[in-house]
Design a protein around this motif. Sequence first.
Motif, short mmCIF file in Angstrom:
data_model
loop_
_atom_site.label_atom_id
_atom_site.label_comp_id
_atom_site.label_asym_id
_atom_site.label_seq_id
_atom_site.Cartn_x
_atom_site.Cartn_y
_atom_site.Cartn_z
N TRP A 107 -2.85 -20.16 6.39
CA TRP A 107 -1.45 -20.26 5.94
C TRP A 107 -1.15 -19.24 4.85
CZ3 TRP A 107 -0.72 -21.19 0.80
CH2 TRP A 107 -1.80 -21.71 0.09
N LEU A 108 -2.18 -18.72 4.21
CA LEU A 108 -1.97 -17.72 3.16
C LEU A 108 -1.34 -16.43 3.69
CD1 LEU A 108 -5.28 -18.17 1.14
CD2 LEU A 108 -2.97 -18.78 0.42
N PHE A 109 -1.43 -16.21 5.01
CA PHE A 109 -0.78 -15.03 5.58
C PHE A 109 0.73 -15.06 5.36
CE2 PHE A 109 -4.64 -14.87 8.38
CZ PHE A 109 -5.12 -13.67 7.87
N PHE A 110 1.28 -16.26 5.23
CA PHE A 110 2.72 -16.35 5.01
C PHE A 110 3.14 -15.88 3.62
CE2 PHE A 110 2.09 -19.25 8.58
CZ PHE A 110 3.02 -18.72 9.45
N LEU A 111 2.17 -15.73 2.73
CA LEU A 111 2.47 -15.16 1.41
C LEU A 111 2.77 -13.66 1.51
CD1 LEU A 111 -0.12 -16.98 -0.85
CD2 LEU A 111 2.33 -17.41 -0.64
N LEU A 112 2.49 -13.08 2.67
CA LEU A 112 2.85 -11.67 2.89
C LEU A 112 4.37 -11.47 2.80
CD1 LEU A 112 0.57 -10.67 5.90
CD2 LEU A 112 0.48 -9.76 3.58
N ILE A 113 5.12 -12.48 3.17
CA ILE A 113 6.58 -12.33 3.21
C ILE A 113 7.14 -12.09 1.81
CG2 ILE A 113 8.76 -13.44 3.86
CD1 ILE A 113 7.07 -14.94 6.05
N PRO A 114 6.92 -12.98 0.83
CA PRO A 114 7.47 -12.70 -0.50
C PRO A 114 6.77 -11.52 -1.18
CG PRO A 114 6.20 -14.74 -0.55
CD PRO A 114 6.32 -14.32 0.89
N ALA A 115 5.47 -11.32 -0.88
CA ALA A 115 4.77 -10.19 -1.49
C ALA A 115 5.37 -8.86 -1.02
CB ALA A 115 3.28 -10.26 -1.16
N THR A 116 5.66 -8.78 0.26
CA THR A 116 6.28 -7.56 0.79
C THR A 116 7.66 -7.35 0.19
OG1 THR A 116 5.07 -7.86 2.86
CG2 THR A 116 6.94 -6.36 2.90
N ALA A 117 8.42 -8.41 0.06
CA ALA A 117 9.75 -8.29 -0.55
C ALA A 117 9.65 -7.80 -1.98
CB ALA A 117 10.48 -9.63 -0.48
N ALA A 118 8.69 -8.33 -2.73
CA ALA A 118 8.52 -7.90 -4.12
C ALA A 118 8.14 -6.43 -4.20
CB ALA A 118 7.47 -8.76 -4.80
N ILE A 119 7.29 -6.00 -3.28
CA ILE A 119 6.86 -4.60 -3.29
C ILE A 119 8.02 -3.67 -2.89
CG2 ILE A 119 5.36 -2.91 -2.15
CD1 ILE A 119 3.26 -5.21 -2.00
N LEU A 120 8.73 -4.03 -1.83
CA LEU A 120 9.77 -3.14 -1.32
C LEU A 120 11.05 -3.16 -2.15
CD1 LEU A 120 9.51 -3.74 2.53
CD2 LEU A 120 8.63 -1.82 1.20
N PHE A 121 11.43 -4.33 -2.62
CA PHE A 121 12.73 -4.45 -3.29
C PHE A 121 12.61 -4.84 -4.76
CE2 PHE A 121 13.50 -5.53 1.17
CZ PHE A 121 14.43 -4.55 1.48
N GLY A 122 11.41 -4.80 -5.29
CA GLY A 122 11.19 -5.18 -6.68
C GLY A 122 11.92 -4.25 -7.63
N ALA A 123 11.35 -4.01 -8.78
CA ALA A 123 11.99 -3.20 -9.83
C ALA A 123 12.34 -1.81 -9.33
CB ALA A 123 11.08 -3.11 -11.05
N GLY A 124 11.62 -1.28 -8.39
CA GLY A 124 11.95 0.02 -7.82
C GLY A 124 11.84 1.16 -8.80
N GLY A 125 11.05 0.98 -9.84
CA GLY A 125 10.89 2.06 -10.80
C GLY A 125 12.01 2.15 -11.81
N LYS A 126 12.89 1.18 -11.86
CA LYS A 126 13.98 1.22 -12.82
C LYS A 126 13.65 0.38 -14.04
CE LYS A 126 18.00 2.02 -10.00
NZ LYS A 126 19.32 1.54 -9.68
#
Length: 135
Positions: A107-126
């Motif tokens: 079930w830990l594979f489902f943690l990929l969803i929020p982790a990917t969102a954080a990586i792609l749409f996180g602070a973005g270097g700002k």
Amino acid sequence: MADVPEIRIGTAERERALDTLTRHFSDGRLTVTEFDERSGRIAAATTRGQLEQVFVDLPSPTPTATPATTDDADDTDDSLGWRNTVMAVIPFVALALFFLVPIDNSWLFFLLIPATAAILFGAGGKRRDGKRRGR
């Protein structure tokens, strides 16, 4: 041909006229009663001259405000396109890994969803003040 007031109009012209009238109303140039009466005249109009009569006493509408542009290339719609595509695919990847990889706590594979969102749409270097880091 644009000067001929007897030329017939179609639905597209009526919709543009109604959009213009709505802009005048939102700018405060018309009361609710005037807007209702004029929008009825627009709906019933069959010629260009009838549409022009609705706007005789109104100035040309103010241009709509355009959103402020930034010089940040990471915030453009083009660069967000691939990120949105990745986010659309990630739940399916997590689901496939859940069923195909034989490990405990899959079930830990489902943690990929929020982790990917954080990586792609996180602070973005700002930074918090809106400026880019490292430039």
